[in-house]
Write an enzyme that holds these catalytic residues in place. Structure first.
Site, mmCIF file in Angstrom:
data_model
loop_
_atom_site.group_PDB
_atom_site.id
_atom_site.type_symbol
_atom_site.label_atom_id
_atom_site.label_comp_id
_atom_site.label_asym_id
_atom_site.label_seq_id
_atom_site.Cartn_x
_atom_site.Cartn_y
_atom_site.Cartn_z
ATOM 1 C CB THR A 13 -0.906 0.029 1.258
ATOM 2 O OG1 THR A 13 -0.057 -0.150 2.409
ATOM 3 C CG2 THR A 13 -1.947 -1.075 1.229
ATOM 4 N N GLY A 14 2.179 1.119 0.029
ATOM 5 C CA GLY A 14 3.062 2.275 0.150
ATOM 6 C C GLY A 14 3.500 2.844 -1.194
ATOM 7 C CG LEU A 15 7.061 5.919 -2.937
ATOM 8 C CD1 LEU A 15 6.337 6.893 -3.852
ATOM 9 C CD2 LEU A 15 8.255 6.630 -2.273
ATOM 10 C CB VAL A 16 8.218 1.055 -3.523
ATOM 11 C CG1 VAL A 16 8.848 0.155 -4.581
ATOM 12 C CG2 VAL A 16 9.196 2.151 -3.104
ATOM 13 C CE1 TYR A 140 14.296 2.367 6.612
ATOM 14 C CE2 TYR A 140 16.431 3.134 5.801
ATOM 15 C CZ TYR A 140 15.138 2.678 5.556
ATOM 16 O OH TYR A 140 14.697 2.527 4.249
ATOM 17 C CE LYS A 144 14.814 -0.930 5.003
ATOM 18 N NZ LYS A 144 13.809 -1.663 4.245
ATOM 19 C CB CYS A 168 19.236 6.468 -4.796
ATOM 20 S SG CYS A 168 18.256 6.615 -6.306
ATOM 21 N NE ARG A 191 8.501 23.513 4.409
ATOM 22 C CZ ARG A 191 9.170 22.367 4.551
ATOM 23 N NH1 ARG A 191 8.624 21.359 5.215
ATOM 24 N NH2 ARG A 191 10.364 22.217 4.033
ATOM 25 C CG ASP A 288 22.494 20.532 5.830
ATOM 26 O OD1 ASP A 288 21.344 20.932 5.539
ATOM 27 O OD2 ASP A 288 23.537 21.182 5.605
#
Ligand code: NAP
Ligand code: GDP
Length: 332
Positions: A13-16, A140, A144, A168, A191, A288
């Site tokens: 159900t996610g982005l990928v 994370y 992984k 990436c 945003r 950053d």
């Protein structure tokens, strides 16, 4: 049709996962494949019994394992323990249950952000375990990295083809646009959308000559460099890997090194896609993260020398258009 291979996509159900679903319903559709896309509502993969119930229900022959606790820099920085534990549990349950159900191939997902912080560039597949990851997302990253260790151990002990791909930064439709959890591109899109909507609303009431809402804030200095892959390109490559990639070693799925962009460039592309004419402002009080994680896609290029990635600005425009159209259904 009993001769169909069942391909289970965790995190479907996610982005990928959604990009793979859309491709396999259309141009990548094959009659001998039945694709099953599951999300957390189908069961909690950090729970072994719920994981077994899912496998018992679908009896998959192949698994694309995308499910994970995922988030951008700021979500990772404040939740390393949860990222570590949740992902260790999910990954262990999925790999062990895949073994128990005699799954022929599992493709799990690593990330270029799990590579050593202090390294030479470009990074390649041999360097995953060479040194500590960036401190912002060590939870994370170590979870992984353990997938890669487990894949080798399952091969050594049982000859399982449990492998992984290493993308990436990914973006596209169906991303997570929640400001606290999101990665940079959906964070910026959400945003700017809110800024423009608010500005239109204020102008419709007060009609000011020049609204203050003309500054689009980018978190951090804008200097870090990233390689971004469009979710549909990644989906195409993961489907290719499922059908063709037989190594246990991971394979980096990234755009070329020359296509690395700064966060400032990415924010400008988002602003252009919205036709936003105001200024970019950099909030340097925000972290950053890792300066860069430039990855070499030479291994991928050996397999697929002619693979064409969608141009970055086009992919950003398509994502922004998708978000504007589906803003009320998107993960905000
Ligand atoms: P995403 O959009 O955040 O989707 C995560 C998926 O995992 C969702 O389908 C979610 O289900 C599911 N999930 C989370 N916890 C679960 C649990 N306990 N039990 C069952 N399902 C669970 O993630 P994504 O961006 O598509 O990422 C896919 C994979 O690519 C991940 O392994 C990620 O680490 C990797 N990756 C992502 C990026 C990136 O930039 N996004 C970069 C490199 C690698 P619900 O939504 O239904 O809750
Ligand atoms: P990373 O690539 O793993 O570090 O994760 P992100 O996708 O969260 O990208 C983080 C980079 O984008 C950092 O340099 C941030 O300072 C910068 N950035 C700028 N604006 C945002 C934003 O709104 N959200 C996030 N997550 N990062 C932002």
């Amino acid at each position: 049709m009993s001769d169909q291979k069942v391909i289970l996509v965790t995190g479907g159900t996610g982005l990928v996962g959604q990009a793979i679903r859309i491709l396999t319903e259309k141009e990548e559709r094959r009659n001998d494949e039945r694709w099953v896309f599951i999300g957390s509502k189908d069961g909690d993969l950090s729970n072994l019994e719920e994981t077994r119930a899912i496998y018992n229900k679908y009896k998959p022959n192949y698994v694309i394992h995308l499910a994970a606790m995922v988030g951008g820099l700021y979500h990772n920085m404040s939740n390393n323990l949860e990222f570590l534990r949740k992902n260790i549990h999910i990954n262990d349950n999925v790999l062990q249950t895949s073994f128990e159900y005699d799954v022929k191939k599992v493709i799990s997902c690593l990330s270029t952000c799990i590579f050593p912080d202090k390294t030479t560039y470009p990074i390649d597949e041999t360097m995953v375990h060479n040194g500590p990851p960036h401190p912002s997302n060590y939870g994370y990253s170590y979870a992984k990295r353990l997938i890669d260790i487990a894949n080798h151990a399952y091969y050594e002990k049982h000859k399982c083809i449990f492998t992984s791909v290493t993308p990436c930064n990914v973006f596209g439709p169906y991303d997570n646009f929640n400001p606290e959890h999101s990665h940079v591109i959906p964070g910026l899109i959400g945003r700017l959308y809110r800024l423009i909507s608010q500005s239109i609303f204020i102008q419709s009431i007060y009609k000011p000559e020049n609204s203050n809402a003309e500054s689009f804030t980018v978190l951090g200095s804008g200097r870090p460099l990233r390689q971004f892959i469009y979710s549909y390109d990644l989906a195409r490559l993961i489907i290719w890997a499922l059908r063709n990639y037989e190594e246990v070693e991971t394979i980096i799925l990234s755009v070329d090194e020359k296509d690395e962009v700064s966060i400032k460039d990415a924010a400008s592309a988002v602003a252009e896609a919205f036709n936003f004419k105001g200024n970019l402002v950099f909030d340097t009080s925000a972290a950053d993260g890792q300066y860069k994680k430039t990855a070499n896609n030479g291994k991928l290029r050996k397999y697929l020398p002619d693979f064409q990635f969608t141009p970055f600005n086009q992919a950003i425009k398509e994502t922004v258009d998708w978000y504007i159209k589906y803003v009320n259904e998107a993960r905000n």
